[in-house]
Design a protein around this motif. Structure first.
Motif, mmCIF file in Angstrom:
data_model
loop_
_atom_site.group_PDB
_atom_site.id
_atom_site.type_symbol
_atom_site.label_atom_id
_atom_site.label_comp_id
_atom_site.label_asym_id
_atom_site.label_seq_id
_atom_site.Cartn_x
_atom_site.Cartn_y
_atom_site.Cartn_z
ATOM 1 N N UNK A 1 -42.659 42.574 -20.777
ATOM 2 C CA UNK A 1 -43.970 43.191 -20.983
ATOM 3 C C UNK A 1 -43.855 44.690 -20.755
ATOM 4 N N UNK A 2 -44.335 45.502 -21.684
ATOM 5 C CA UNK A 2 -44.311 46.953 -21.556
ATOM 6 C C UNK A 2 -45.677 47.446 -21.125
ATOM 7 N N UNK A 3 -45.772 47.941 -19.880
ATOM 8 C CA UNK A 3 -47.050 48.412 -19.363
ATOM 9 C C UNK A 3 -47.331 49.816 -19.870
ATOM 10 N N UNK A 4 -48.581 50.062 -20.295
ATOM 11 C CA UNK A 4 -49.000 51.403 -20.691
ATOM 12 C C UNK A 4 -50.408 51.660 -20.171
ATOM 13 N N UNK A 5 -50.902 52.859 -20.359
ATOM 14 C CA UNK A 5 -52.177 53.267 -19.764
ATOM 15 C C UNK A 5 -53.360 52.490 -20.307
ATOM 16 N N UNK A 6 -53.227 51.872 -21.476
ATOM 17 C CA UNK A 6 -54.326 51.091 -22.045
ATOM 18 C C UNK A 6 -54.298 49.632 -21.587
ATOM 19 N N UNK A 7 -53.247 49.246 -20.871
ATOM 20 C CA UNK A 7 -53.157 47.884 -20.365
ATOM 21 C C UNK A 7 -54.240 47.631 -19.322
ATOM 22 N N UNK A 8 -54.590 46.373 -19.154
ATOM 23 C CA UNK A 8 -55.612 46.000 -18.184
ATOM 24 C C UNK A 8 -54.965 45.349 -16.962
ATOM 25 N N UNK A 9 -55.509 45.680 -15.800
ATOM 26 C CA UNK A 9 -55.054 45.105 -14.543
ATOM 27 C C UNK A 9 -56.202 44.303 -13.959
ATOM 28 N N UNK A 10 -55.925 43.074 -13.606
ATOM 29 C CA UNK A 10 -56.906 42.225 -12.934
ATOM 30 C C UNK A 10 -56.424 41.975 -11.513
ATOM 31 N N UNK A 11 -57.346 42.027 -10.557
ATOM 32 C CA UNK A 11 -57.002 41.780 -9.158
ATOM 33 C C UNK A 11 -57.958 40.759 -8.564
ATOM 34 N N UNK A 12 -57.393 39.693 -7.998
ATOM 35 C CA UNK A 12 -58.166 38.810 -7.134
ATOM 36 C C UNK A 12 -57.816 39.175 -5.697
ATOM 37 N N UNK A 13 -58.754 38.995 -4.781
ATOM 38 C CA UNK A 13 -58.489 39.375 -3.397
ATOM 39 C C UNK A 13 -58.527 40.872 -3.185
ATOM 40 N N UNK A 14 -59.253 41.579 -4.043
ATOM 41 C CA UNK A 14 -59.317 43.040 -3.959
ATOM 42 C C UNK A 14 -60.158 43.556 -2.811
ATOM 43 N N UNK A 15 -60.831 42.657 -2.076
ATOM 44 C CA UNK A 15 -61.649 43.086 -0.951
ATOM 45 C C UNK A 15 -60.948 42.881 0.387
ATOM 46 N N UNK A 16 -59.739 42.333 0.367
ATOM 47 C CA UNK A 16 -58.983 42.118 1.601
ATOM 48 C C UNK A 16 -58.214 43.358 2.014
ATOM 49 N N UNK A 17 -57.513 43.248 3.128
ATOM 50 C CA UNK A 17 -56.766 44.376 3.680
ATOM 51 C C UNK A 17 -55.785 44.954 2.666
ATOM 52 N N UNK A 18 -54.950 44.111 2.077
ATOM 53 C CA UNK A 18 -53.955 44.567 1.112
ATOM 54 C C UNK A 18 -54.613 45.006 -0.180
ATOM 55 N N UNK A 19 -55.603 44.234 -0.656
ATOM 56 C CA UNK A 19 -56.264 44.558 -1.911
ATOM 57 C C UNK A 19 -56.934 45.912 -1.893
ATOM 58 N N UNK A 20 -57.618 46.244 -0.811
ATOM 59 C CA UNK A 20 -58.308 47.537 -0.707
ATOM 60 C C UNK A 20 -57.327 48.699 -0.777
ATOM 61 N N UNK A 21 -56.211 48.549 -0.078
ATOM 62 C CA UNK A 21 -55.233 49.639 -0.056
ATOM 63 C C UNK A 21 -54.535 49.780 -1.401
ATOM 64 N N UNK A 22 -54.238 48.665 -2.053
ATOM 65 C CA UNK A 22 -53.614 48.720 -3.374
ATOM 66 C C UNK A 22 -54.550 49.344 -4.391
ATOM 67 N N UNK A 23 -55.843 49.038 -4.291
ATOM 68 C CA UNK A 23 -56.821 49.627 -5.219
ATOM 69 C C UNK A 23 -56.864 51.152 -5.104
ATOM 70 N N UNK A 24 -56.672 51.672 -3.908
ATOM 71 C CA UNK A 24 -56.642 53.128 -3.724
ATOM 72 C C UNK A 24 -55.490 53.739 -4.507
ATOM 73 N N UNK A 25 -54.340 53.060 -4.463
ATOM 74 C CA UNK A 25 -53.175 53.553 -5.204
ATOM 75 C C UNK A 25 -53.451 53.523 -6.700
ATOM 76 N N UNK A 26 -54.017 52.436 -7.197
ATOM 77 C CA UNK A 26 -54.301 52.308 -8.627
ATOM 78 C C UNK A 26 -55.353 53.307 -9.081
ATOM 79 N N UNK A 27 -56.278 53.634 -8.193
ATOM 80 C CA UNK A 27 -57.304 54.633 -8.516
ATOM 81 C C UNK A 27 -56.688 56.013 -8.661
ATOM 82 N N UNK A 28 -55.781 56.353 -7.757
ATOM 83 C CA UNK A 28 -55.111 57.660 -7.852
ATOM 84 C C UNK A 28 -54.328 57.776 -9.155
ATOM 85 N N UNK A 29 -53.849 56.638 -9.662
ATOM 86 C CA UNK A 29 -53.105 56.638 -10.928
ATOM 87 C C UNK A 29 -54.042 56.505 -12.134
ATOM 88 N N UNK A 30 -55.341 56.341 -11.864
ATOM 89 C CA UNK A 30 -56.369 56.229 -12.911
ATOM 90 C C UNK A 30 -56.077 55.099 -13.896
#
Length: 274
Positions: free
Chosen positions: A1-30
Motif C-alpha cells: 500500500x502506498x500512503x499519500x496525503x489524500x489517503x484516509x486514516x481511521x482510528x478506534x480508541x482515539x480517546x485513550x492515552x495512546x490514541x490522544x497522543x498519536x492524534x497530536x502527531x497526525x495533526x501536526x502532519x495535517x
C-alpha cells in the motif's frame, strides 16, 4: 500500500492515552483522520468524528481511497471467551470491511506476552486479534510498558503514589522496558507512514527493570514481595463473580504472570526506543 496525503486514516480508541497522543502527531502532519468512537469528542482541524461501537461496520464503500486503519480500541470489561468476545466480533467486522477495499492496511496494537502460553482472556483475545489482522496487509505492534504521567494504568499508579503506602506485588523479577509515551507515538508514526513497516514488531525501551523498580523510579511507590499463591487465591475469589470483577482479575493475572521482555525478544524482531 502506498500512503499519500489524500489517503484516509481511521482510528478506534482515539480517546485513550495512546490514541490522544498519536492524534497530536497526525495533526501536526495535517493528515486526513476519522475518529471512530461511541461518544462524540472534540476534534482537531484535520479530523472528523463518526459515531462507532465495536461490532458495527466502520464505513461504507462509496469511495476508493487508500485506507490506513489504526485499531486501538479494546473492551476490557467483556468476560466472554474466544470468538464470543466483543473484541473479536468487532475486529472481525473491521477486517472483513477492509477486505472489500483495494488499498488498505490495518495497524493492530497487541502485547508482547504471547510467545509462550496465554494466561488471561485479554491475552487470548490478542492472539485472535493478531490472526484476524494478518488476513490483510498489516503491522502488528507489541509494545512493552508505555510510560506516561497521564491516563491508563499510569493514572492508577499516580493515585496510589499519593496514598504513600507500600503495595504488595507477587514475587517476580522479570523485566519490563518502559517506553515514554511521546517517544512511542513519534516512533510508530515513522513506522507506519515513513518506513511503511509491515509484519509483527516488538517495541521496548532502552532500560530494563522489574515492575517493582519501575514503580519506585517513576511513581515513587514502594512495593513488597508477596507469595504468588496469595494472588492466586485472590483470583479464585474474584472468579466467583467474574462479570463484576473481571477487569481487576485480568490485571492481577497480568502482573502475576509477567514475562521477561528479554526472553520474549529472543528470536523475534524488535526495536528499542529512546
Amino acid at each position: 500500500m502506498n500512503f499519500n496525503s489524500s489517503s484516509k486514516i481511521y482510528i478506534t480508541g482515539g480517546t485513550g492515552q495512546l490514541g490522544k497522543e498519536l492524534r497530536k502527531v497526525l495533526t501536526r502532519k495535517n493528515l486526513n483522520v476519522t475518529i471512530l468512537s461511541r461518544q462524540e469528542v472534540p476534534v482537531y482541524k484535520n479530523e472528523v468524528f463518526k459515531k462507532f461501537e465495536l461490532g458495527e461496520i466502520p464505513f461504507n464503500y462509496e469511495f476508493q481511497e487508500d485506507i490506513t486503519f489504526i485499531h486501538l480500541a479494546h473492551d476490557f470489561y467483556d468476560p466472554s471467551p474466544d470468538k464470543e468476545n466483543m473484541n473479536y466480533i468487532g475486529q472481525r467486522k473491521i477486517v472483513d470491511s477492509l477486505k472489500k477495499l483495494k488499498n488498505k492496511k490495518i495497524i493492530y496494537f497487541s502485547t508482547p506476552l504471547l510467545k509462550n502460553k496465554t494466561h488471561s482472556i485479554y491475552q487470548e483475545q490478542k492472539v485472535l486479534g493478531e490472526l484476524v489482522a494478518k488476513e490483510i496487509e498489516h503491522l502488528i505492534i507489541r509494545p512493552s510498558f508505555i510510560f506516561s504521567k497521564k491516563g491508563g494504568t499510569n493514572f492508577i499508579f499516580n493515585k496510589l503514589s499519593k496514598i504513600g503506602l507500600p503495595i504488595p506485588l507477587p514475587k517476580n523479577n522479570n523485566k519490563i522496558s518502559p517506553i515514554p509515551l511521546k517517544a512511542f507515538t513519534n516512533f510508530i508514526y515513522d513506522l507506519i507512514f515513513i518506513k511503511k513497516k509491515k509484519g509483527t514488531l516488538i517495541l521496548k525501551g532502552l532500560q530494563d527493570m522489574s515492575l517493582r523498580e519501575f514503580l519506585r523510579k517513576y511513581h515513587r511507590i514502594n512495593a513488597f514481595w508477596v507469595a504468588p499463591s496469595i494472588f492466586n487465591l485472590l483470583i479464585r475469589i474474584l472468579n466467583l463473580n467474574k462479570s463484576t470483577f473481571f477487569f481487576y482479575r485480568e490485571r492481577i493475572i497480568g502482573i502475576l504472570n509477567l514475562e521477561d521482555i528479554n526472553e520474549i525478544c529472543k528470536g523475534e524482531e524488535f526495536k528499542e526506543i529512546n
